[in-house]
Design an enzyme around this catalytic site. Structure first.
Site, PDB file in Angstrom:
ATOM      1  N   HIS A  82      -9.454  13.298 -21.772  1.00  0.00           N
ATOM      2  CA  HIS A  82      -9.188  11.570 -21.822  1.00  0.00           C
ATOM      3  C   HIS A  82      -9.867  10.721 -20.739  1.00  0.00           C
ATOM      4  CE1 HIS A  82      -7.130   7.438 -22.120  1.00  0.00           C
ATOM      5  NE2 HIS A  82      -7.528   7.480 -20.437  1.00  0.00           N
ATOM      6  N   ASP A 161       4.089   0.554 -21.931  1.00  0.00           N
ATOM      7  CA  ASP A 161       3.046   0.325 -21.320  1.00  0.00           C
ATOM      8  C   ASP A 161       2.581  -0.007 -21.724  1.00  0.00           C
ATOM      9  OD1 ASP A 161       0.857   0.901 -19.765  1.00  0.00           O
ATOM     10  OD2 ASP A 161      -0.124   1.886 -21.845  1.00  0.00           O
ATOM     11  N   ARG A 168      -0.438  -7.997 -18.038  1.00  0.00           N
ATOM     12  CA  ARG A 168      -1.275  -7.521 -17.117  1.00  0.00           C
ATOM     13  C   ARG A 168      -2.431  -8.215 -17.416  1.00  0.00           C
ATOM     14  NH1 ARG A 168      -1.537  -1.550 -16.079  1.00  0.00           N
ATOM     15  NH2 ARG A 168      -2.764  -1.764 -15.703  1.00  0.00           N
ATOM     16  N   SER A 183      -0.179   3.731 -16.410  1.00  0.00           N
ATOM     17  CA  SER A 183      -0.391   2.921 -17.615  1.00  0.00           C
ATOM     18  C   SER A 183      -1.310   4.589 -18.557  1.00  0.00           C
ATOM     19  CB  SER A 183      -1.743   2.262 -17.739  1.00  0.00           C
ATOM     20  OG  SER A 183      -1.872   1.940 -19.291  1.00  0.00           O
ATOM     21  N   LYS A 187       0.567   7.339 -20.938  1.00  0.00           N
ATOM     22  CA  LYS A 187       0.277   7.772 -22.606  1.00  0.00           C
ATOM     23  C   LYS A 187      -0.024   8.975 -22.498  1.00  0.00           C
ATOM     24  CE  LYS A 187      -1.595   4.441 -22.432  1.00  0.00           C
ATOM     25  NZ  LYS A 187      -2.447   2.609 -22.239  1.00  0.00           N
TER      26      LYS A 187
HETATM   27  N1  URA Z   1      -6.676   2.165 -19.558  1.00  0.00           N
HETATM   28  C1  URA Z   1      -5.396   2.150 -19.961  1.00  0.00           C
HETATM   29  O1  URA Z   1      -4.421   3.186 -20.287  1.00  0.00           O
HETATM   30  N2  URA Z   1      -4.661   1.791 -18.604  1.00  0.00           N
HETATM   31  C2  URA Z   1      -4.540   0.560 -17.510  1.00  0.00           C
HETATM   32  O2  URA Z   1      -4.240   0.192 -17.199  1.00  0.00           O
HETATM   33  C3  URA Z   1      -5.932   0.738 -17.572  1.00  0.00           C
HETATM   34  C4  URA Z   1      -7.124   1.232 -18.298  1.00  0.00           C
END
Ligand code: URA
Length: 432
Positions: A82, A161, A168, A183, A187
């Protein structure tokens, strides 16, 4: 339990319990807790922070808010990577085929680009016919059959999220390390792999502007992953200039193919090898990092990695001839050189500005519904540390429009110069 009491507890700096965190996330996901209370909560977290245990609990609560991909039908260790998002980041297109060509199962769900950062799905769609949307069953079968699949998200992964991130974004609470960590990790964990390498970008083109904050974020994500029984590594990497030379979808795919042919840009190749090598170590295919690096080199030299990318493209409906003969990619109508009036050494290239220049040309989206033009973008000719002379071209613009004045200015302004050369470093730190 009342949301207001939990908000007050966090506002006053006390750690929250599992029940309290679950109450908030479940209530927010099903609509019982309104945006205004969740905004107050995220602002309280922004100022008071969360400890490692709370952040792990928050991650698990968001992970459990939706589907969790079950990859147990894939034999052997499944690996994933990632990136926190950068400019010119086509790493997956090189890392995935290298590791899969060594028999390590690479099962990845990727995202689309928004704003100045690009997304792997958009890059893959620059290859005619490539289908990003497989069912879970097709995805699993393909990984079992050819060892590799890269697709868009299936099912509903971490819906809490999705809702919280949108909130946010408009309440100035994105830049909170526990909120970013939970967050991203909710995922990643929902996507079901056994080992994850995180590429945490640092610099002008990234969320994390300095190594200190990036280290805190990376250490936290590694701990959360380990707390959830995953093999984890984070690599902190420099985003004080775009990665490689190419920014724009088919231009980046071509650069990835060149890299798989042994002709990659130095920084890009080094980053791909580091991430691939860390995954190879997790899969126990090498005993040392040096051995893992040699395996990467070997898979490039014997063309196994390139052939694996061609196999991936073919399996997902794409035309593999584009991988074997990248000159087939359609070209933008116009090209323009960006020439400079300076001399000296490049000491910084604002990645965000180069990303924005590519976006204006049509390579990226201002809003999620925008349609991408795969053929356009920017190819840099100079990187940090390079010498430049008056009238040198620092970049070529690939455009389907004839007026590129704004883009030219953005590129010119993105470069800064010094009298002495500096030596850029792509890998800043590795955290295990
Ligand atoms: N990428 C994400 O998936 N979440 C965040 O909070 C910041 C960057």
């Amino acid at each position: 339990m009342r949301a207001v009491d939990i908000i007050m507890k966090k506002r006053d700096g006390y750690p929250l319990s599992e029940e309290e965190i679950n109450f908030l996330i479940e209530g927010y996901t099903n609509g019982e807790i309104p945006d205004y209370q969740m905004s107050a909560f995220t602002m309280a977290v922004y100022f008071q922070g969360m400890n490692e245990e709370e952040t792990t609990l928050l991650t698990k609560a968001m992970l459990n808010s939706g589907d969790i991909l079950d990859l147990s039908k894939i034999n052997g260790i499944k690996v994933d990577k990632h990136s926190t998002g950068g400019v010119g980041d086509k790493t997956t297109l090189v890392v995935a085929p290298i590791v899969a060509s060594l028999g390590i199962k690479f099962a990845k769900m990727s995202g689309r680009g928004l704003g100045h950062t690009g997304g792997t799905l958009d890059k893959l769609e620059a290859i005619p016919g490539y289908n990003n949307y497989l069912s879970d069953e097709e995805f699993i079968n393909q990984v079992n059959k050819i060892g590799i699949s890269v697709i868009g998200q299936t099912g509903v992964l971490a819906p809490a999220d999705k809702k919280l991130y949108a909130l946010r974004d408009v309440t100035a609470t994105v830049e909170s390390i526990p909120l970013i960590a939970s967050s991203i990790m909710s995922k990643k964990l929902a996507a079901g792999s056994d080992a994850i390498v995180l590429d945490v970008k640092v610099g002008s083109g990234a969320f994390m502007k300095n190594v200190e904050d990036a280290t805190k974020l990376a250490e936290l994500m590694v701990k959360i992953g380990k707390n959830c029984n995953k093999k984890m590594t984070a690599v902190l990497t420099n985003m004080d200039e775009p990665l490689g030379y190419a920014v724009g979808n088919s231009l980046e795919v071509i650069e990835a193919i060149n890299t798989l042919n042994g002709n990659g840009p130095k920084d890009f190749k080094e980053l791909c090898f580091e991430i691939a090598a860390q995954l190879i170590l997790h899969a126990d295919k090498a005993k040392t990092l040096e051995e893992a690096y040699s395996l990467c080199e070997r898979q490039i030299e014997n063309k196994e990695a390139l052939n694996t990318l061609a196999k991936l493209v073919e399996a997902q409906g794409g035309d593999k001839n584009y991988i074997l003969e990248p000159s087939l990619f359609p070209k933008a109508k116009y090209t323009y050189e960006v020439c400079i009036n300076n001399e000296g050494y490049v000491n910084h290239i604002n990645a965000l500005q180069i990303g924005n220049a590519a976006m204006i040309l049509g390579a990226g989206r201002k809003k999620i519904t925008d349609i991408i033009d795969h053929s356009v973008g920017v190819v840099l000719h100079k990187k940090v540390g390079d010498k430049v002379d008056i009238n040198d071209s620092i970049a070529t613009i690939y455009s389907n429009y004839s007026n590129v004045d704004e883009v030219k200015k953005l590129i010119l302004d993105a470069f800064s110069y010094s009298n002495e050369p500096i030596t850029p470093q792509i890998i800043l730190k590795v955290i295990k």
